[in-house]
Design an enzyme around this catalytic site. Sequence first.
Site, PDB file in Angstrom:
ATOM      1  N   GLN A  78      -4.989  -1.237   9.437  1.00 50.19           N
ATOM      2  CA  GLN A  78      -4.934  -2.582   8.878  1.00 50.19           C
ATOM      3  C   GLN A  78      -5.577  -3.576   9.843  1.00 50.19           C
ATOM      4  O   GLN A  78      -5.279  -3.587  11.037  1.00 50.19           O
ATOM      5  CB  GLN A  78      -3.465  -2.964   8.593  1.00 50.19           C
ATOM      6  CG  GLN A  78      -3.286  -4.293   7.903  1.00 50.19           C
ATOM      7  CD  GLN A  78      -3.823  -4.328   6.476  1.00 50.19           C
ATOM      8  OE1 GLN A  78      -3.865  -3.306   5.783  1.00 50.19           O
ATOM      9  NE2 GLN A  78      -4.253  -5.493   6.036  1.00 50.19           N
ATOM     10  N   LYS A  87       0.843  -1.207   0.000  1.00 55.51           N
ATOM     11  CA  LYS A  87       0.000   0.000   0.000  1.00 55.51           C
ATOM     12  C   LYS A  87       0.871   1.248   0.000  1.00 55.51           C
ATOM     13  O   LYS A  87       0.627   2.198  -0.746  1.00 55.51           O
ATOM     14  CB  LYS A  87      -0.952  -0.008   1.219  1.00 55.51           C
ATOM     15  CG  LYS A  87      -2.123  -0.969   1.057  1.00 55.51           C
ATOM     16  CD  LYS A  87      -2.898  -1.203   2.357  1.00 55.51           C
ATOM     17  CE  LYS A  87      -3.946  -2.293   2.140  1.00 55.51           C
ATOM     18  NZ  LYS A  87      -4.652  -2.687   3.378  1.00 55.51           N
ATOM     19  N   ASP A 147     -11.356   2.973   3.804  1.00 58.31           N
ATOM     20  CA  ASP A 147     -11.803   1.569   3.757  1.00 58.31           C
ATOM     21  C   ASP A 147     -13.324   1.466   3.651  1.00 58.31           C
ATOM     22  O   ASP A 147     -13.850   0.403   3.321  1.00 58.31           O
ATOM     23  CB  ASP A 147     -11.377   0.850   5.044  1.00 58.31           C
ATOM     24  CG  ASP A 147     -10.142  -0.014   4.879  1.00 58.31           C
ATOM     25  OD1 ASP A 147      -9.926  -0.525   3.765  1.00 58.31           O
ATOM     26  OD2 ASP A 147      -9.407  -0.178   5.864  1.00 58.31           O
TER      27      ASP A 147
HETATM   28  N1  GUN Z   1      -7.245  -6.668   6.019  1.00 59.90           N
HETATM   29  C1  GUN Z   1      -7.619  -7.425   4.964  1.00 59.90           C
HETATM   30  N2  GUN Z   1      -8.274  -6.678   4.052  1.00 59.90           N
HETATM   31  C2  GUN Z   1      -8.320  -5.428   4.536  1.00 59.90           C
HETATM   32  C3  GUN Z   1      -8.852  -4.207   4.036  1.00 59.90           C
HETATM   33  O1  GUN Z   1      -9.450  -4.132   2.964  1.00 59.90           O
HETATM   34  N3  GUN Z   1      -8.702  -3.129   4.845  1.00 59.90           N
HETATM   35  C4  GUN Z   1      -8.073  -3.195   6.032  1.00 59.90           C
HETATM   36  N4  GUN Z   1      -7.993  -2.084   6.747  1.00 59.90           N
HETATM   37  N5  GUN Z   1      -7.566  -4.299   6.523  1.00 59.90           N
HETATM   38  C5  GUN Z   1      -7.681  -5.418   5.775  1.00 59.90           C
END
Ligand code: GUN
Length: 296
Positions: free
Chosen positions: A98, A54, A121
């Site tokens: 996350q 990311k 998100d």
């Molecule tokens: N962990 C797995 N997928 C995601 C996601 O799309 N966003 C976040 N914040 N954590 C994750």
Amino acid sequence: MSTATIIDGKAFAAKVREQVAAHVAKLKEQGITPGLAVVLVGEDPASKVYVRNKGEQTKASGMASFEHKLPAETSEEDLLALIAKLNSDPSVHGILVQLPLPKHLNSDLVINSIDPAKDVDGFHISNVGLLGTGQKAMVPCTPLGCLMLLRDHLGSLSGLNAVVVGRSNIVGKPMAQLLLADSCTVTIAHSRTKDLPEVCRRADIVVAAVGRPEMVEGDWIKPGATVIDVGINRIERDGKTKLVGDVHFESASKVAGAITPVPGGVGPMTIACLLANTLTACCRANGLAEPEGLTA
Ligand code: GUN
């Protein structure tokens, strides 16, 4: 036997990232740099890889990336204090915590402490409610990526029968809302659904997001249907680790009209949409027009 068109998510994601980067370059000419803060608590190996990717892609698009790596034993109070700081920082337009968080932290409480306007998100209850009522929301990245692929491949989705297999808050439920907003007739099915194969056979669009390797078989698919495979499962086969989706690709690709592969389908769209959401949040924060084609 016909063979399905392979929907190339990797190529489509690259185009989305190019669009984002072009828009970011224009914003920077006006003195605005979109910024994304990613918060990682603990040492989960998969999460570390996601967070690194990311950060790299955020920087590659020209945006600012702020990474906050906290120890696994971080207190809820300290995590909430960091989020409060990011909420009030004008150089931060998107905040992503996350998941999964270590068990002593209440994920719902933490996610709902993020400013909904910065919730790239789309997990904050305000954004969930806005999406469900057809109002302007931040939309979860993976379902947004699936929607972009579907619109690109099919054009209008109006009137189509869509079956979403999986009912998670991250994918299944928001995916169903997005398809409904695009005037599909939507069924949310899951692992307990009675006669799941028969339910899937009615679908013009199948979105598989149950987290069970190769569960959706070719004879569950209506001939010509579009199949979107959200699953990422590591399995052992012939002594090797292999990445497979929730769809049995070999059989399904003989029946479907179009299908996403794993890897190279939905996966690359998720981070591309995270960048798109950060750009969208930045435009909204500055009262500017939103990027076209990058929102729901
Ligand atoms: N962990 C797995 N997928 C995601 C996601 O799309 N966003 C976040 N914040 N954590 C994750």
